[in-house]
Design an enzyme around this catalytic site. Sequence first.
Site, PDB file in Angstrom:
ATOM      1  N   CYS A   1      20.423   1.996  58.176  1.00 25.36           N
ATOM      2  CA  CYS A   1      19.195   2.772  58.362  1.00 25.36           C
ATOM      3  C   CYS A   1      19.388   4.282  58.517  1.00 25.36           C
ATOM      4  CB  CYS A   1      18.382   2.263  59.535  1.00 25.36           C
ATOM      5  SG  CYS A   1      18.779   0.624  60.112  1.00 25.36           S
TER       6      CYS A   1
ATOM      7  N   ARG B   1      30.409  -4.998  62.399  1.00 25.95           N
ATOM      8  CA  ARG B   1      30.030  -5.173  63.801  1.00 25.95           C
ATOM      9  C   ARG B   1      31.151  -5.920  64.494  1.00 25.95           C
ATOM     10  NH1 ARG B   1      23.670  -6.924  62.986  1.00 25.95           N
ATOM     11  NH2 ARG B   1      23.136  -5.094  61.719  1.00 25.95           N
TER      12      ARG B   1
ATOM     13  N   GLN C   1      24.599  -6.494  54.032  1.00 26.99           N
ATOM     14  CA  GLN C   1      23.156  -6.713  54.120  1.00 26.99           C
ATOM     15  C   GLN C   1      22.506  -6.380  52.788  1.00 26.99           C
ATOM     16  OE1 GLN C   1      22.223  -3.982  57.377  1.00 26.99           O
ATOM     17  NE2 GLN C   1      21.686  -5.750  58.626  1.00 26.99           N
TER      18      GLN C   1
ATOM     19  N   ASP D   1      19.803  -4.931  52.132  1.00 29.34           N
ATOM     20  CA  ASP D   1      18.915  -4.158  52.971  1.00 29.34           C
ATOM     21  C   ASP D   1      17.895  -3.411  52.130  1.00 29.34           C
ATOM     22  OD1 ASP D   1      18.175  -3.246  55.408  1.00 29.34           O
ATOM     23  OD2 ASP D   1      19.970  -2.055  55.778  1.00 29.34           O
TER      24      ASP D   1
ATOM     25  N   HIS E   1      14.597  -0.327  52.987  1.00 25.24           N
ATOM     26  CA  HIS E   1      13.665   0.336  53.886  1.00 25.24           C
ATOM     27  C   HIS E   1      12.442   0.737  53.093  1.00 25.24           C
ATOM     28  CE1 HIS E   1      17.393   0.643  56.210  1.00 25.24           C
ATOM     29  NE2 HIS E   1      16.573   0.433  57.218  1.00 25.24           N
TER      30      HIS E   1
ATOM     31  N   LYS F   1       8.471  -8.212  64.396  1.00 27.32           N
ATOM     32  CA  LYS F   1       9.130  -8.676  63.172  1.00 27.32           C
ATOM     33  C   LYS F   1       8.742 -10.099  62.799  1.00 27.32           C
ATOM     34  CE  LYS F   1      13.208 -10.219  65.735  1.00 27.32           C
ATOM     35  NZ  LYS F   1      14.656 -10.430  65.735  1.00 27.32           N
TER      36      LYS F   1
ATOM     37  N   HIS G   1      12.094  -2.289  57.933  1.00 31.11           N
ATOM     38  CA  HIS G   1      13.390  -2.814  57.463  1.00 31.11           C
ATOM     39  C   HIS G   1      13.124  -4.194  56.876  1.00 31.11           C
ATOM     40  CE1 HIS G   1      15.492  -0.167  60.397  1.00 31.11           C
ATOM     41  NE2 HIS G   1      14.562  -0.546  61.229  1.00 31.11           N
TER      42      HIS G   1
END
Lengths: 600, 600
Positions: free
Chosen positions: B295, B324, B342, B344, B346, B430, B476
């Site tokens: 992000c 992580r 991910q 991902d 946005h 979410k 997200h």
Amino acid sequence: MNNIETIRHSLSHIMAMAVKNLYPNTKFGIGPAIDNGFYYDFDLPRQSFEGAKAGLSIDDLPKIEKEMQAIIKSNIDFIKKEIFQDEAEKLFANQPYKLELVKELTSTGKTGVTIYTSGDFTDLCAGPHIENTKEINPLSFKLTKVAGAYWKGDEKNKMLTRIYGLAFATETELTDYLKILEEAEKRDHRKLGRELDLFLIDPTVGMGLAMWQPKGAMLWRIMEDFWYQEHLKNGYELVRTPHIGSRKLWETSGHWGFYNESMYPPLEVSQTLKEAQEGKKSEIKEEYLLKPMNCPFHVSIYNSKPRSYRDLPIRWAECGTVYRYEKSGELSGLTRVRGFTQDDAHIICAKTQVKDELKRVADFIIFILNTFGFKEFNVYLSLRDPNNKEKYAGNDEGWEFTQKVLEEVAKEQGLNYKKEEGEAAFYGPKLDYKIKDCLGREWQCSTLQFDFNLPERFDMTFINQKGEKERPFVLHRALFGSFERFIGVLIEHYAGSFPVWLSPTQAIVLPIGESHQTYGQEVLKTLKQNNIRAQINLNNDTIGKKIRESEMQKIPYILVVGDKEIKANSVAVRSRNEDLGVMTTEKFIDTIKQKVETKK
Amino acid sequence: MNNIETIRHSLSHIMAMAVKNLYPNTKFGIGPAIDNGFYYDFDLPRQSFEGAKAGLSIDDLPKIEKEMQAIIKSNIDFIKKEIFQDEAEKLFANQPYKLELVKELTSTGKTGVTIYTSGDFTDLCAGPHIENTKEINPLSFKLTKVAGAYWKGDEKNKMLTRIYGLAFATETELTDYLKILEEAEKRDHRKLGRELDLFLIDPTVGMGLAMWQPKGAMLWRIMEDFWYQEHLKNGYELVRTPHIGSRKLWETSGHWGFYNESMYPPLEVSQTLKEAQEGKKSEIKEEYLLKPMNCPFHVSIYNSKPRSYRDLPIRWAECGTVYRYEKSGELSGLTRVRGFTQDDAHIICAKTQVKDELKRVADFIIFILNTFGFKEFNVYLSLRDPNNKEKYAGNDEGWEFTQKVLEEVAKEQGLNYKKEEGEAAFYGPKLDYKIKDCLGREWQCSTLQFDFNLPERFDMTFINQKGEKERPFVLHRALFGSFERFIGVLIEHYAGSFPVWLSPTQAIVLPIGESHQTYGQEVLKTLKQNNIRAQINLNNDTIGKKIRESEMQKIPYILVVGDKEIKANSVAVRSRNEDLGVMTTEKFIDTIKQKVETKK
């Protein structure tokens, strides 16, 4: 006929003479010839009147140039003389920097120094110089830049004013070079990268770490797709590996030993493998390193199970992003970064397969470079230093064989290669390809390297036809070198006007007025259905403004639609260089598809 | 009717009774009910005869089970009693673990404890229990595992022997569960990943860091290509960002403040930005962090220039590999890793666009999950805790609006969602999608989250139609969640027998004898020209062996070629479940192409 170096060096003296005339109390540093020109460092007198500038600016250069031209036209002799230390110290009593140099030069037992006198200016200088200023064409040089420079490059010393000049043998050469500079500035990928929304580097995110905006990421994806398809055709398989690996891995590979200066420091986490498996806490650290190369991972995959001669040759490719800690002062746009993506591959094969594999790679490199529009390149064959064999990994036989076969392949491919003894990496000989861009500048990109280090360190083997363990040959190779650098070069080579097949946006539809927007949208839809990367501009600007904006964005095709086009179910097409006139959308689609298919 | 928990708990006592009968001097730890069964921790007496095993092994479990069944059939009562501390201490004088618990229980002022007696076994226990062992079906439980467990989970204490059992209300339920376990073991993606050469995790390279072998990397690429094409169709653009960012970036985003437990520690390098720009050396450190999320980079691209309402909605997607630091004990194959990618995106939009964007994402998620063969999923709508509003980023109005519109979309999509108050992240509400695999197990994958934190922290704005600065909404979303986890689930869902369109190898040609190899090669070539991922097996093994090997590799189509096929210019085709008979190569190509096109 004077050497151009001599002319450049003499011009630096002439510049000093001019500065002395214009700023009488100047103290002089040094003034050597450099690539394409010369510079001189001056300690300029502080101007005493109010509003005086500190030092010089670029605005003062024409005045100095004019003075230099006057000096040149005065036909002044350069006279060389050897003098004793005490004489020199007296001569430069009022020139502290020269005095310092005299003392240094004579500190090692030398009794005298060389000086050159031209007119009323005398410099401490070993020469050589021209005999008379009339040997210089007064229009073949140009002063270009003013910069600060610490005396002797040491930040503890005073900052002097350095003036740079360009100089060539003829005025034409100078003009040509200035044109290239101007062109290079226009093509600067950092500038175009911003203007075309391709990428950005934001120091608060991280120096040398490029972020790719949609258009840049699209260009990347097009290149990567092509790269991937061609690799499949050429018998490669893909692998994927992580961006960090344990310190142990990098110790085994040797990188942590001989390459750690270019690596980011370790990430320390607080559990060891064994203790973690037993659920114990620990004070001993687990350490990870960001990968500067992909090789140890590929080798680990190879070593994950026994391999047979039947498995060879193995060709594993990965577009792997690696991180190397370059000094911030060395970073430059996309061509010198800290994170970059190698289009890497490792070929692991038996000795009998080496030559064939090399030929395949050599062909592949030329195919790729040609496809991206590079037709000229220089090839360098780096060999070991024959007088210093013990500093290399591997054995004599391996080096002899691989050096021989590399040269054979270079010859058979008709490559105009240059042999460089002593330039090989310690782990193996290599072929480097430097592409020439449209301005004739060289860029290192493709490379093909043998590695005798990793097979030994990781004890790589395969079972040969006799059932015995044998050490395979390992070849590293990259075609683009790095995506970042290659894209940087592509941007400059094409000045941002990419070929149609590479253009992030291939066509833009421009409705003349609001009443043409519906038709424009239909055209856009048809283009997209035909896999053309198209956009539409629905802003209420004039058509002239919209065309100019599209041209600024270097979009290959601009499709204007108005009443006439709607009536004829057509589009008015402008390509970058010409007005292609009105044609049906289908005809336009055929045109563009043909370009894409032929990689134009 | 007893609660299944009560039955499980009583079975742990019955196991203790059996162990007491078989190993009379055993000291007892604790024995609770757990998910699907129960366990009990024992300190077993050291066997005094020579050659005796230390503790128990899995081989001893049938004997204990048999003893338990005998106890159950004896119709023994469970009798509850409250006793005083001194009485309890006397009762458990010979049971040090129980004694320790009695002391703990009574240390806070309680004067007595509860005990349960069944037969001659009495346990310190709060219950509840069954009344009589006859309430238990002696065939509805099974002992499954022996493991070491520290008393009270503390490694400083003695390691006891823990025996695990499964228990259900009926024998059928037990049998079904055992079948699922057996099936899950066969489908274990770690086992299949190795057998099918998809990926490997090598602790010397790094725990939780997957390396992808050619077949796994091919599967990944197929998924990524599909993902990419569908994202383009759905109006997304790609971006690309680095794997490290300055500590400053992660401080601005807040991750270094509230998320640093899951982040790898900083990389410290020895120049600050400003000093580096000035070419100075420094003792102050520059720090970088491996990204745990994408992000902040996407936000930095957004903020790199002014944005207008005309630019919205922005939909930026990236398959970004994040790192992580998970505790090593929590790592598991591909489903719990330290580095994962991910898928991902946005979405940055104005308030009026929010609902439409949400619907698009919700549709997209279902399309993707269905395409990969997942038809069932549970959806969770996570809302803020209405009694604790101050702990969330953003304002009331934003939360009310986004929670309402999320629920509207969930309803309109006919999603069978579950509302969970207080389960939202601090930054926004979410929707989470958990897919059900063929064994009915739930796996978290797709997610769709609002973020009120980053827009504030990075002061994201756009110029609205009135010419004013306005804060955009940020969403997200990930469809797969992570490639690693999703592939792990895919492997288990399909037990490695991927649909044809996803299979790394779609067909293998098996020449019966050496004389059929040339024809086999021709068939292979034709297949490849038609973009079919095909292989050939040229080993001199029997056709039976070659077929078995290909089946083990779960290749969808096996094409046997011998004299008959050569004569008829055909191939004999076996699919996974059936013999499809002899057909022309063209016919086979049509068959497979149809499968691929329909994503079968």
